[in-house]
Design an enzyme around this catalytic site. Sequence first.
Site, PDB file in Angstrom:
ATOM      1  N   ARG A  80      -9.852  -6.886 -23.294  1.00 57.99           N
ATOM      2  CA  ARG A  80      -9.917  -7.758 -24.474  1.00 57.99           C
ATOM      3  C   ARG A  80     -11.146  -8.673 -24.462  1.00 57.99           C
ATOM      4  O   ARG A  80     -11.678  -9.018 -25.515  1.00 57.99           O
ATOM      5  CB  ARG A  80      -8.619  -8.580 -24.571  1.00 57.99           C
ATOM      6  CG  ARG A  80      -8.466  -9.397 -25.857  1.00 57.99           C
ATOM      7  CD  ARG A  80      -7.064  -9.972 -25.964  1.00 57.99           C
ATOM      8  NE  ARG A  80      -6.966 -11.109 -26.865  1.00 57.99           N
ATOM      9  CZ  ARG A  80      -6.569 -11.038 -28.154  1.00 57.99           C
ATOM     10  NH1 ARG A  80      -6.259  -9.864 -28.671  1.00 57.99           N
ATOM     11  NH2 ARG A  80      -6.482 -12.109 -28.895  1.00 57.99           N
ATOM     12  N   ILE A 106      -9.455 -12.058 -34.310  1.00 58.18           N
ATOM     13  CA  ILE A 106      -8.796 -11.011 -33.534  1.00 58.18           C
ATOM     14  C   ILE A 106      -7.367 -11.540 -33.368  1.00 58.18           C
ATOM     15  O   ILE A 106      -7.165 -12.715 -33.038  1.00 58.18           O
ATOM     16  CB  ILE A 106      -9.505 -10.779 -32.171  1.00 58.18           C
ATOM     17  CG1 ILE A 106      -8.783  -9.751 -31.296  1.00 58.18           C
ATOM     18  CG2 ILE A 106      -9.691 -12.049 -31.379  1.00 58.18           C
ATOM     19  CD1 ILE A 106      -9.544  -9.418 -29.988  1.00 58.18           C
ATOM     20  N   SER A 107      -6.360 -10.696 -33.652  1.00 61.26           N
ATOM     21  CA  SER A 107      -4.972 -11.181 -33.658  1.00 61.26           C
ATOM     22  C   SER A 107      -4.510 -11.599 -32.266  1.00 61.26           C
ATOM     23  O   SER A 107      -5.040 -11.153 -31.244  1.00 61.26           O
ATOM     24  CB  SER A 107      -4.037 -10.089 -34.181  1.00 61.26           C
ATOM     25  OG  SER A 107      -4.457  -9.646 -35.438  1.00 61.26           O
ATOM     26  N   GLN A 108      -3.491 -12.435 -32.281  1.00 61.94           N
ATOM     27  CA  GLN A 108      -2.839 -12.888 -31.038  1.00 61.94           C
ATOM     28  C   GLN A 108      -2.266 -11.667 -30.288  1.00 61.94           C
ATOM     29  O   GLN A 108      -1.694 -10.767 -30.918  1.00 61.94           O
ATOM     30  CB  GLN A 108      -1.709 -13.827 -31.476  1.00 61.94           C
ATOM     31  CG  GLN A 108      -0.809 -14.318 -30.397  1.00 61.94           C
ATOM     32  CD  GLN A 108       0.425 -15.004 -30.996  1.00 61.94           C
ATOM     33  OE1 GLN A 108       0.599 -15.042 -32.209  1.00 61.94           O
ATOM     34  NE2 GLN A 108       1.263 -15.514 -30.127  1.00 61.94           N
ATOM     35  N   PRO A 109      -2.414 -11.617 -28.969  1.00 56.79           N
ATOM     36  CA  PRO A 109      -1.913 -10.456 -28.204  1.00 56.79           C
ATOM     37  C   PRO A 109      -0.446 -10.097 -28.491  1.00 56.79           C
ATOM     38  O   PRO A 109      -0.120  -8.927 -28.632  1.00 56.79           O
ATOM     39  CB  PRO A 109      -2.101 -10.904 -26.753  1.00 56.79           C
ATOM     40  CG  PRO A 109      -3.266 -11.834 -26.800  1.00 56.79           C
ATOM     41  CD  PRO A 109      -3.172 -12.545 -28.110  1.00 56.79           C
TER      42      PRO A 109
END
Length: 257
Positions: A80, A106-109
């Site tokens: 990431r 970028i979205s939250q994991p």
Amino acid sequence: MHVSLHRGQRRGAQWVQSVCLVMLTVVFSSSIDSAGADQYQRLRAGMLDAIRADYQDTAVYIDKEKADPRVLAAMGQVPRHEFVAENLRDVAYENRPLPIGHGQTISQPYIVAVMTDLLSVQADDRVLEVGTGSGYQAAVLAELVSHMYSIEIIQPLATQAEKRLQGLGYKNVTIRHGDGYYGWEEQAPFDAIVVTAAAGHVPPPLIAQLKPGGRMVIPVGTRFLVQELLMVVKDNDGSVSTRQLLPVRFVPLTGGH
Ligand code: SAH
């Protein structure tokens, strides 16, 4: 005991010394490299723990207490930190969204894990993503399926994600610059579709491009109201059902529709 070296022996000793020095340097620098890799691996393991904890907390919404181990394994593989700007690498594995430029994130994991999980992909599935962004979600899915197609409306992000994924060796991702509201007719139909920007409604072209038995995960709502993550399933007879899962917050789906 005193040992005197002849010239040849002395040269030999110097040679041994410099070989040792080179070996030391190699050992030393490779231990720095592996310390760096170890550090990211440790941070990635921490990220997976945070995802597991969030799953427990949100089990009532998604009707699942544990993430699919295949999804966690995939996220344990994808670097990431390579998907964010250099100054954000240190925080790349925190369980939160991060800016990727052009007003996008970028979205939250945890969200990436849930969306990937809900798609229940199989190894030979063809999957479409709308909203490539950094390419991270595409990379996670590319770990699990034979081919990923991803559309991004902001040209520089599409180009950057394509280069990044190529550089990381992802050969099974195809990226296109365009408006994902209309899907990707030439590559349809898809086993699964994931939309990573919030739409006002479920785009009919995406439903049309879903295979019978296919699944779509999409956030629906507006920027100012609560958005809901929806699971859209097309049954084998072609009928479509929608389930509301989780309140979420995504950047808006833009474009001319
Ligand atoms: N999946 C991404 C996160 C993307 S954020 C990742 O893993 O990094 C949402 C992305 O959707 C943004 O890059 C935005 O530019 C893009 N987007 C918004 N509207 C779109 C549209 N109509 N078609 C394609 N992409 C769109």
